[in-house]
Design an enzyme around this catalytic site. Structure first.
Site: not given
Lengths: 257, 257
Positions: B10, B12, B184, B209
């Protein structure tokens, strides 16, 4: 059969259908007038002013109507906000002239920024990302989230286009906040209509073609209901409901005042 | 500890945060490069092209990246549509250049009318009522309803503005139709990423995250996961989940390849 002192009456699907006249609708209103029974048209529409709605009835459906006989979700929203906000409170509105006019007439201060006490969302065919953003930021900053009505669609000549409910879903998703909804089947519009007519719940009957809005509004507020099979709801749908309308008729000609 | 042949990563909150550099993110990518371990950045963003995303990493975060190392929800949407529509099918798109470019590159015919085989909805900061209307009418007429991603918000300097999920909720409400979602935590983006890298599920680990997107995408697809506590998800939230990430680290510096 119980005699009702006053009538709350839905419009589209009940008294006419779009541009199509319902002769039974006109005859029903004529009978109410003849017997001097007070009535109020209670509509989820938030985009038109009472004057516009009354003019449409008078001109296009031969039902002479004055603006004070119209109670829109826009008026109901203004009446509700008066009960929860201080006078002249700053609010942010996503809506069309009918809603803005009702809120201005109620003394509210229509803002274009996020520093407001409430965000009001109704149908707005000039919707854009900036409006959705200001509404989202304002609600996240603590403004109350009020929705005129959850109608998912607007019947038009092109088909069923998005209704206020679609825009409300966008803001609800972006804020993870559930709005207070004013219009049928919710309670505020019924509370406002009773207050405006100075009536008790037992005095009145709610007449409409849509179980999920008109009839549930009555059921949710202990107001008797009359379902007319001239619009949205079908016999099959009503058979599958657990709480039935108080009365059902095929056409308003079948209803005895 | 199992050695993974490849990494899905991922962006950001994992490798940087908005305009803020994460030195541990850069060090993590440097280590992957040094060990010649292949990786693909898998992002729910549908508005930017892979070239733009790669340029941002290279220029603003000192992580030299090529466009083929980027897999956006826009690319995943195009890859998915290729599997369900005939070549050059007519589609209607609510989206920004990144999405339109990916769909054009895949050979689809971007239409402005309702006579289409699919409606694709992503984030579009030029949203308006006409776009919502065409999407609604097309889906009601039988077009498939595909959504790039359900992200409810876009983090900006003004705050959390509406994300693709807000626009999708509007169309879903107006059509009463649930979309197929690509990004996702849904499966199509993971299927597409595996195919693009020619990998098996056992070969790869998904690093991110956000439990609700990155980690659930792995869990839903039998792909191992590494949660890094540098962004959205907190220890408290993870304690309350029934299915845990395969691995958890405070920072990517704590992860041994």
């Amino acid at each position: 059969m119980k005699k009702y002192k006053a009538y709350f009456i839905d419009l589209d699907g009940t008294i006419y259908r779009g541009k199509t006249k319902y002769p039974s609708g006109k005859r029903f209103i004529d009978r109410l007038k003849k017997e001097n029974i007070p009535y109020l048209f209670v509509t989820n529409n938030s985009t038109k002013s009472p004057a516009d709605v009354a003019a449409n009835l008078t001109t296009n459906h031969d039902i002479t109507t004055t603006p004070d006989q119209i109670y829109t979700s826009a008026l109901a929203t203004a009446d509700y906000l008066i009960t929860i906000l201080p006078p002249h409170a700053k609010i942010y509105v996503i809506g069309e002239p009918g809603l803005c006019e009702a809120l201005l007439n109620a003394g509210f201060n229509l803002s274009s920024d996020t520093d407001v006490q409430a965000v009001i969302v109704g149908l707005d065919r000039d919707i854009n990302y900036e409006k959705l953003t200001v509404a989202t930021l304002a609600i996240n900053a603590g403004a109350k989230f009020i929705a005129t009505n959850r109608d998912t669609n607007l019947p038009t000549e092109r088909g069923m286009t998005p209704g206020a409910g679609a825009l409300i879903a966008a803001v609800q998703t972006a804020t993870q906040t559930t709005p207070i909804v004013i219009a049928k089947p919710e309670s505020p519009i019924m509370t406002g209509a009773l207050k405006r007519m100075n009536l008790q719940k037992l005095d009145v009957i709610m007449v409409g073609d849509n179980y999920n809005t008109d009839i549930l509004a009555g059921i949710n507020n202990d107001i008797d209901t009359l379902l007319v099979y001239s619009g949205v709801s079908t016999h099959e749908q009503i058979q599958n409901t657990s709480v039935k309308p108080t009365h059902e008729v095929e056409t308003l000609d079948d209803w005895q005042l």
